[in-house]
Design a protein around this motif. Structure first.
Motif, PDB file in Angstrom:
ATOM      1  N   MET A 208       0.811  -1.172   0.073  1.00 29.83           N
ATOM      2  CA  MET A 208      -0.241  -0.041  -0.043  1.00 29.83           C
ATOM      3  C   MET A 208       0.931   1.263  -0.111  1.00 29.83           C
ATOM      4  SD  MET A 208      -2.620   1.217   2.877  1.00 29.83           S
ATOM      5  CE  MET A 208      -3.915   0.324   2.495  1.00 29.83           C
ATOM      6  N   VAL A 209       0.622   2.248  -0.953  1.00 21.55           N
ATOM      7  CA  VAL A 209       1.460   3.606  -0.700  1.00 21.55           C
ATOM      8  C   VAL A 209       0.223   4.511  -0.418  1.00 21.55           C
ATOM      9  CG1 VAL A 209       2.554   5.120  -2.250  1.00 21.55           C
ATOM     10  CG2 VAL A 209       3.018   2.857  -2.550  1.00 21.55           C
ATOM     11  N   HIS A 210       0.669   5.454   0.660  1.00 19.96           N
ATOM     12  CA  HIS A 210      -0.414   6.486   1.015  1.00 19.96           C
ATOM     13  C   HIS A 210       0.419   7.647   1.428  1.00 19.96           C
ATOM     14  CE1 HIS A 210      -0.008   6.473   5.628  1.00 19.96           C
ATOM     15  NE2 HIS A 210      -0.040   5.055   5.490  1.00 19.96           N
ATOM     16  N   GLY A 211      -0.159   8.768   1.746  1.00 18.72           N
ATOM     17  CA  GLY A 211       0.353   9.964   2.179  1.00 18.72           C
ATOM     18  C   GLY A 211      -0.438  10.366   3.576  1.00 18.72           C
ATOM     19  N   HIS A 212      -0.726  11.654   3.588  1.00 16.53           N
ATOM     20  CA  HIS A 212      -1.664  12.262   4.597  1.00 16.53           C
ATOM     21  C   HIS A 212      -0.921  12.378   5.931  1.00 16.53           C
ATOM     22  CE1 HIS A 212      -5.048  13.637   6.491  1.00 16.53           C
ATOM     23  NE2 HIS A 212      -5.083  12.497   7.366  1.00 16.53           N
ATOM     24  N   THR A 213      -0.066  11.417   6.487  1.00 16.66           N
ATOM     25  CA  THR A 213       0.339  11.538   7.779  1.00 16.66           C
ATOM     26  C   THR A 213       1.729  12.074   8.088  1.00 16.66           C
ATOM     27  OG1 THR A 213       1.602   9.303   7.693  1.00 16.66           O
ATOM     28  CG2 THR A 213      -0.575   8.996   8.116  1.00 16.66           C
ATOM     29  N   HIS A 214       2.317  12.659   6.759  1.00 12.95           N
ATOM     30  CA  HIS A 214       3.796  13.277   6.892  1.00 12.95           C
ATOM     31  C   HIS A 214       4.613  12.332   7.745  1.00 12.95           C
ATOM     32  CE1 HIS A 214       1.675  17.430   6.066  1.00 12.95           C
ATOM     33  NE2 HIS A 214       1.100  16.385   5.313  1.00 12.95           N
ATOM     34  N   ARG A 215       4.797  11.099   7.633  1.00 11.74           N
ATOM     35  CA  ARG A 215       5.596  10.310   8.494  1.00 11.74           C
ATOM     36  C   ARG A 215       6.063   9.243   7.568  1.00 11.74           C
ATOM     37  NH1 ARG A 215       0.820   9.462  12.459  1.00 11.74           N
ATOM     38  NH2 ARG A 215       1.248  11.073  13.938  1.00 11.74           N
ATOM     39  N   PRO A 216       7.128   9.613   6.476  1.00  9.61           N
ATOM     40  CA  PRO A 216       7.702   8.791   5.758  1.00  9.61           C
ATOM     41  C   PRO A 216       8.432   7.586   6.024  1.00  9.61           C
ATOM     42  CG  PRO A 216       8.937  10.864   5.661  1.00  9.61           C
ATOM     43  CD  PRO A 216       7.736  11.107   6.605  1.00  9.61           C
ATOM     44  N   GLY A 217       8.061   6.540   5.511  1.00  9.54           N
ATOM     45  CA  GLY A 217       8.896   5.271   5.847  1.00  9.54           C
ATOM     46  C   GLY A 217       8.331   4.069   5.343  1.00  9.54           C
ATOM     47  N   ASP A 218       8.842   3.178   5.540  1.00 14.58           N
ATOM     48  CA  ASP A 218       8.098   1.652   4.808  1.00 14.58           C
ATOM     49  C   ASP A 218       8.194   0.803   6.260  1.00 14.58           C
ATOM     50  OD1 ASP A 218       8.709   2.238   2.078  1.00 14.58           O
ATOM     51  OD2 ASP A 218      10.858   1.968   2.839  1.00 14.58           O
ATOM     52  N   GLU A 219       6.980   0.061   6.205  1.00 17.41           N
ATOM     53  CA  GLU A 219       6.410  -0.703   7.455  1.00 17.41           C
ATOM     54  C   GLU A 219       5.729  -1.804   7.163  1.00 17.41           C
ATOM     55  OE1 GLU A 219       4.027  -0.007  11.543  1.00 17.41           O
ATOM     56  OE2 GLU A 219       3.948   1.475  10.126  1.00 17.41           O
ATOM     57  N   THR A 220       6.250  -3.189   7.671  1.00 21.09           N
ATOM     58  CA  THR A 220       5.417  -4.455   7.629  1.00 21.09           C
ATOM     59  C   THR A 220       4.415  -4.244   8.541  1.00 21.09           C
ATOM     60  OG1 THR A 220       7.446  -5.434   6.785  1.00 21.09           O
ATOM     61  CG2 THR A 220       5.546  -6.699   7.547  1.00 21.09           C
ATOM     62  N   LEU A 221       3.186  -4.160   8.171  1.00 20.26           N
ATOM     63  CA  LEU A 221       1.933  -4.285   9.026  1.00 20.26           C
ATOM     64  C   LEU A 221       1.440  -5.369   9.500  1.00 20.26           C
ATOM     65  CD1 LEU A 221      -0.264  -1.477   7.400  1.00 20.26           C
ATOM     66  CD2 LEU A 221       1.406  -1.116   9.329  1.00 20.26           C
ATOM     67  N   ALA A 222       1.966  -6.469   8.659  1.00 24.43           N
ATOM     68  CA  ALA A 222       1.659  -7.812   8.806  1.00 24.43           C
ATOM     69  C   ALA A 222       2.419  -8.818   8.021  1.00 24.43           C
ATOM     70  CB  ALA A 222       0.198  -8.308   8.763  1.00 24.43           C
ATOM     71  N   VAL A 223       2.458 -10.195   8.140  1.00 26.59           N
ATOM     72  CA  VAL A 223       3.321 -10.925   7.125  1.00 26.59           C
ATOM     73  C   VAL A 223       2.677 -10.616   5.648  1.00 26.59           C
ATOM     74  CG1 VAL A 223       3.880 -13.325   6.454  1.00 26.59           C
ATOM     75  CG2 VAL A 223       3.975 -12.531   8.922  1.00 26.59           C
ATOM     76  N   GLY A 224       3.669 -10.246   4.997  1.00 25.37           N
ATOM     77  CA  GLY A 224       3.087 -10.205   3.508  1.00 25.37           C
ATOM     78  C   GLY A 224       2.264  -8.842   3.281  1.00 25.37           C
ATOM     79  N   HIS A 225       2.097  -7.954   4.104  1.00 27.35           N
ATOM     80  CA  HIS A 225       1.281  -6.683   3.855  1.00 27.35           C
ATOM     81  C   HIS A 225       2.348  -5.488   4.416  1.00 27.35           C
ATOM     82  CE1 HIS A 225      -1.724  -9.755   3.988  1.00 27.35           C
ATOM     83  NE2 HIS A 225      -2.399  -9.044   3.371  1.00 27.35           N
ATOM     84  N   GLU A 226       2.772  -4.684   3.410  1.00 29.35           N
ATOM     85  CA  GLU A 226       3.721  -3.740   3.809  1.00 29.35           C
ATOM     86  C   GLU A 226       3.011  -2.380   3.064  1.00 29.35           C
ATOM     87  OE1 GLU A 226       8.645  -2.329   3.247  1.00 29.35           O
ATOM     88  OE2 GLU A 226       7.761  -4.348   2.054  1.00 29.35           O
TER      89      GLU A 226
END
Length: 259
Positions: A208-226
């Motif tokens: 998933m690619v999103h903006g809005h939060t002004h907190r740039p970075g890459d994060e694994t939210l769950a296995v296979g979901h980044e």
């Protein structure tokens, strides 16, 4: 269950076979055609070698309606978009600051409108694109306002005001939003991770690619979901902020704007 847990109807954008790179930007909050941020954005749009630039909301600090697109600042922005659109694909998704962008502006800019969310199919990947505000479920007050402001009745009433009055209202809304966010907890102004994973799962996506939060970075939210969070732009800040997220066949990378 909150509405944001359910994936809205998806608009699908399929990359052309010859595409080599897609770029994502958001949250530039442009307000001054003479400003450093505008200049950096204009240089990038005129010089990038990407095949597509997808703008995921809040390109503008405020867009008060397409009938203002002939005024000096708005016209300068449309000119930049139109020039870029003559060479590459420009996609525009509205955010919480520029949701009054309509078909007339997009037509003059040569851009395609991207629904929120949009499924991008490119380079063998399925990527879910969203501005991000709809997933900030803990911000109940904002979600109530968002539902009201996106209604046809609210839009008709807003666009019936003179442009000068709309600019005053936009400034008042911006100031109120900033004051509220200063006192809000970080979890309130971030996307709900469970909802984000639910959206990706429903769309058959691992990214998933999103903006809005002004907190740039890459994060694994769950296995296979980044998730990949876009940077806001502010070239007058110390240090200055400006970043482009690029997707190629080799995956995602973060690069500075061209120039």
């Amino acid at each position: 269950m909150p509405e944001g847990w359910q994936l809205p109807s998806l608009y699908e954008l399929v990359a052309a076979p010859h595409w080599q790179a897609v770029e994502f930007i958001s949250d530039l909050h442009l307000a001054d055609a003479d400003g450093a941020t505008f200049a950096a954005w204009a240089r990038h749009m005129r010089s990038t070698r990407a095949d597509a630039v997808l703008i995921l909301g809040d390109l503008f600090e405020a867009w008060v309606g397409d009938d203002a697109r002939g005024e000096p600042f708005e016209a300068a922005c449309v000119d930049v978009l139109a020039d870029a659109s003559s060479r590459l694909q420009v996609g525009f998704m509205v955010g919480n600051r520029d949701f009054l962008v309509g078909g007339a502006m997009l037509r003059d800019a040569g851009a395609i409108g991207l629904q929120d969310p949009t499924l991008l199919v490119a380079f063998g990947r399925r990527v879910l694109l969203t501005h991000g505000d709809l997933l900030c479920l803990a911000d109940v007050e904002y979600q109530r306002f968002r539902e009201q402001a996106r209604s046809d009745a609210w839009r008709r009433a807003a666009l019936a005001m003179p442009i000068a009055q709309r600019r005053v209202v936009a400034r008042q809304m911006r100031d109120a939003s900033q004051q509220r966010q200063q006192g809000a907890a970080a979890t309130t102004t971030d996307v709900d991770p469970g909802a984000a994973v639910a959206w990706m799962h429903a769309a058959g996506c691992s990214h998933m690619v999103h903006g809005h939060t002004h907190r740039p970075g890459d994060e694994t939210l769950a296995v296979g979901h980044e998730r990949h969070v876009l940077s806001d732009w502010d070239l007058d800040a110390s240090p200055p902020r400006a970043e482009v997220l690029r997707l190629t066949r080799d995956g995602f990378s973060r690069v500075p704007p061209v120039g």
